[in-house]
Design an enzyme around this catalytic site. Sequence first.
Site, mmCIF file in Angstrom:
data_model
loop_
_atom_site.group_PDB
_atom_site.id
_atom_site.type_symbol
_atom_site.label_atom_id
_atom_site.label_comp_id
_atom_site.label_asym_id
_atom_site.label_seq_id
_atom_site.Cartn_x
_atom_site.Cartn_y
_atom_site.Cartn_z
ATOM 1 N N ALA A 181 0.844 -1.193 0.000
ATOM 2 C CA ALA A 181 0.000 0.000 0.000
ATOM 3 C C ALA A 181 0.886 1.253 0.000
ATOM 4 O O ALA A 181 1.970 1.265 0.601
ATOM 5 C CB ALA A 181 -0.913 -0.017 1.213
ATOM 6 N N SER A 182 0.389 2.308 -0.640
ATOM 7 C CA SER A 182 1.212 3.503 -0.856
ATOM 8 C C SER A 182 1.559 4.257 0.429
ATOM 9 O O SER A 182 2.460 5.094 0.426
ATOM 10 C CB SER A 182 0.497 4.450 -1.824
ATOM 11 O OG SER A 182 0.412 3.850 -3.084
ATOM 12 N N SER A 203 -9.373 -4.238 -0.529
ATOM 13 C CA SER A 203 -10.806 -3.970 -0.697
ATOM 14 C C SER A 203 -11.391 -4.784 -1.854
ATOM 15 O O SER A 203 -10.659 -5.290 -2.702
ATOM 16 C CB SER A 203 -10.995 -2.483 -0.963
ATOM 17 O OG SER A 203 -10.318 -2.141 -2.157
ATOM 18 N N GLU A 216 -7.984 -11.945 -0.721
ATOM 19 C CA GLU A 216 -8.374 -11.819 0.695
ATOM 20 C C GLU A 216 -8.979 -10.439 0.852
ATOM 21 O O GLU A 216 -8.254 -9.451 0.933
ATOM 22 C CB GLU A 216 -7.137 -11.944 1.601
ATOM 23 C CG GLU A 216 -6.432 -13.283 1.541
ATOM 24 C CD GLU A 216 -7.164 -14.365 2.299
ATOM 25 O OE1 GLU A 216 -8.281 -14.101 2.805
ATOM 26 O OE2 GLU A 216 -6.638 -15.473 2.376
ATOM 27 N N CYS A 230 -9.718 -6.877 8.891
ATOM 28 C CA CYS A 230 -10.743 -7.525 8.061
ATOM 29 C C CYS A 230 -11.598 -8.461 8.897
ATOM 30 O O CYS A 230 -12.786 -8.603 8.642
ATOM 31 C CB CYS A 230 -10.085 -8.278 6.914
ATOM 32 S SG CYS A 230 -8.817 -9.424 7.443
ATOM 33 N N GLU A 238 -18.773 -2.712 4.979
ATOM 34 C CA GLU A 238 -17.776 -2.961 6.009
ATOM 35 C C GLU A 238 -17.453 -1.635 6.696
ATOM 36 O O GLU A 238 -17.198 -0.642 6.020
ATOM 37 C CB GLU A 238 -16.509 -3.519 5.344
ATOM 38 C CG GLU A 238 -15.360 -3.731 6.292
ATOM 39 C CD GLU A 238 -14.109 -4.284 5.592
ATOM 40 O OE1 GLU A 238 -13.834 -3.917 4.431
ATOM 41 O OE2 GLU A 238 -13.409 -5.088 6.228
HETATM 42 P P1 NAP Z 1 -7.151 -1.213 -0.818
HETATM 43 O O1 NAP Z 1 -7.381 0.221 -1.030
HETATM 44 O O2 NAP Z 1 -7.863 -2.184 -1.678
HETATM 45 O O3 NAP Z 1 -5.586 -1.423 -0.962
HETATM 46 C C1 NAP Z 1 -4.973 -2.679 -0.870
HETATM 47 C C2 NAP Z 1 -3.843 -2.756 -1.867
HETATM 48 O O4 NAP Z 1 -4.381 -2.798 -3.182
HETATM 49 C C3 NAP Z 1 -2.896 -1.575 -1.834
HETATM 50 O O5 NAP Z 1 -1.601 -2.025 -2.111
HETATM 51 C C4 NAP Z 1 -3.432 -0.707 -2.950
HETATM 52 O O6 NAP Z 1 -2.471 0.155 -3.465
HETATM 53 C C5 NAP Z 1 -3.823 -1.753 -3.952
HETATM 54 N N1 NAP Z 1 -4.851 -1.333 -4.889
HETATM 55 C C6 NAP Z 1 -5.868 -0.457 -4.703
HETATM 56 N N2 NAP Z 1 -6.619 -0.368 -5.809
HETATM 57 C C7 NAP Z 1 -6.093 -1.211 -6.723
HETATM 58 C C8 NAP Z 1 -6.419 -1.558 -8.059
HETATM 59 N N3 NAP Z 1 -7.475 -1.028 -8.680
HETATM 60 N N4 NAP Z 1 -5.646 -2.457 -8.692
HETATM 61 C C9 NAP Z 1 -4.598 -3.010 -8.066
HETATM 62 N N5 NAP Z 1 -4.216 -2.713 -6.813
HETATM 63 C C10 NAP Z 1 -4.958 -1.829 -6.137
HETATM 64 O O7 NAP Z 1 -7.460 -1.679 0.636
HETATM 65 P P2 NAP Z 1 -6.966 -1.008 1.991
HETATM 66 O O8 NAP Z 1 -7.807 0.151 2.299
HETATM 67 O O9 NAP Z 1 -5.494 -0.819 1.965
HETATM 68 O O10 NAP Z 1 -7.244 -2.211 3.005
HETATM 69 C C11 NAP Z 1 -8.455 -2.354 3.664
HETATM 70 C C12 NAP Z 1 -9.247 -3.496 3.083
HETATM 71 O O11 NAP Z 1 -8.472 -4.686 3.097
HETATM 72 C C13 NAP Z 1 -10.452 -3.785 3.935
HETATM 73 O O12 NAP Z 1 -11.561 -4.052 3.109
HETATM 74 C C14 NAP Z 1 -10.036 -5.034 4.688
HETATM 75 O O13 NAP Z 1 -11.109 -5.799 5.159
HETATM 76 C C15 NAP Z 1 -9.225 -5.742 3.673
HETATM 77 N N6 NAP Z 1 -8.345 -6.745 4.291
HETATM 78 C C16 NAP Z 1 -8.615 -8.060 4.069
HETATM 79 C C17 NAP Z 1 -7.835 -9.032 4.670
HETATM 80 C C18 NAP Z 1 -8.097 -10.489 4.460
HETATM 81 O O14 NAP Z 1 -7.228 -11.290 4.752
HETATM 82 N N7 NAP Z 1 -9.251 -10.883 3.952
HETATM 83 C C19 NAP Z 1 -6.776 -8.644 5.488
HETATM 84 C C20 NAP Z 1 -6.532 -7.295 5.684
HETATM 85 C C21 NAP Z 1 -7.329 -6.351 5.065
HETATM 86 P P3 NAP Z 1 -2.483 1.740 -3.101
HETATM 87 O O15 NAP Z 1 -2.239 1.830 -1.643
HETATM 88 O O16 NAP Z 1 -1.376 2.285 -3.916
HETATM 89 O O17 NAP Z 1 -3.829 2.257 -3.491
#
Ligand code: NAP
Length: 455
Positions: A156-157, A207, A228, A262, A360
């Site tokens: 993540a950035s 997400s 995940e 999560c 969520e």
């Molecule tokens: P996020 O915005 O989806 O970011 C996660 C990662 O994906 C970051 O490295 C982000 O990079 C990258 N990303 C975002 N948009 C993308 C796209 N369109 N294509 C490719 N990569 C992309 O999620 P977050 O806010 O960091 O994390 C919170 C979410 O993660 C919550 O929904 C939580 O429940 C979930 N989570 C799930 C688990 C599990 O094991 N199920 C564990 C932990 C968290 P950038 O930062 O550069 O945008």
Amino acid sequence: MGIATINPATGATIKTFEPLSGESIEAKLALAQQVFEPYRRTTMSQRAQWLNQAAEILEKDKVSFGKLMTTEMGKTIKGAIAEVQKCALVCRYYAEHAAEFLADVPAATDASQSFVRYQPLGVILAVMPWNFPFWQVFRFAAPALMAGNVGLLKHASNVPQCALAIEEIIQQAGFPEGVFQTLLIGADQVAGIINDERVKAATLTGSEAAGASLAAAAGKQMKKTVLELGGSDPYIVLESADLEAAVATGVTARMLNNGQSCIAAKRFILLEGIADEFERRLVERFQNLKIGDPMEEEIDVGPLATPGILADLAQQVQACVDQGAKVLTGGKPLVNLPGNFYPPTILTDFPVGTPADTEEFFGPVALLFRVSNLDAAIELANNTPFGLGASAWTTDEEEKQRLINELEAGAVFINGLVKSDPRLPFGGIKRSGYGRELAIQGIQEFVNIKTVWIR
Ligand code: NAP
């Protein structure tokens, strides 16, 4: 927001990074591809030695790695140090068990000999979230590297220094250069990496939107993915439950990582007979939590990781309130503190149609629902797009069996909070994703399950 360390407790920008150029990405992909062939030929015992060394480094410097996490994303320092220790645990776990998990499996057929052999796939891309900046990466890297794969990390950035520290740890542990590389890139550069033929598979924790985008890109290239994603885990308390234990654990289950987990308990589903008492005790405990600078040992709840997360959460709560939900405690951002602070909040009495039904809540907000019987509890628990974890509290044997069988989730924990453990598989169903991490199932995700038949 670019790639930067911004302290969520103060809002101060500490360090900024330029995303990698196309040329640098190409050099890293070439190195990953080049190192794969010699690396896959290293022995399991050699890889185990390196991974055990990584565990040593993690433990030796757990305080400084912990401080780095706290600085970048605001988790409490005690939580951060515990996270580093858990990373050492997963390294040791796979160092010890990978050989047995990936040993040939004989099968009796019409052949003179037939068996299954597990072989690495090659370069695997891991796209990771900021909420457990070390743990999420190590739970991918430990099994992937033990299986003979090579890893590329797009973190993540907002946690670039964690990403660089992890690359450094793996390098220092003795793994050949290029076996695990961090790519400081934006989300918009991910599809290009997936499209590259040198990358064989990808995993994303984050997400739904990010997961869907990565899976779509990988699907076009017929590449395996593990996702995940988010969750809105139910926390069901039945009338036979040990109420004090259920309340105390409920606080931890909701507040872990400042509410940004999560598998946090997000929807508390309470049987009417215990609901008043549970609610009273939960409110009291939430109001006693210490909020503040996450670097201080005694703090229970630090800031949210980014202003965007704070704004999203505040908007979700406000939408519930506007539609008629009741606030029992908290409910507004703490504007008197610098940084992204939101107080422990409890909402209840939701009319149908609020965000509490389908979204969520990624922060310290507990959503309380009341039901009249077990059937209604299970129905409400399953009435969500997500299916990550579920926790349920009961001392009745029949109720336990019904909960285990009928809850739609990747994990059901009875009389305990949902947590990850290297010895148990971790993952979701429905919109929480697919595939599993950890345990034997996790290491078998990114391998070629090769059938061998010999006459
Ligand atoms: P996020 O915005 O989806 O970011 C996660 C990662 O994906 C970051 O490295 C982000 O990079 C990258 N990303 C975002 N948009 C993308 C796209 N369109 N294509 C490719 N990569 C992309 O999620 P977050 O806010 O960091 O994390 C919170 C979410 O993660 C919550 O929904 C939580 O429940 C979930 N989570 C799930 C688990 C599990 O094991 N199920 C564990 C932990 C968290 P950038 O930062 O550069 O945008």
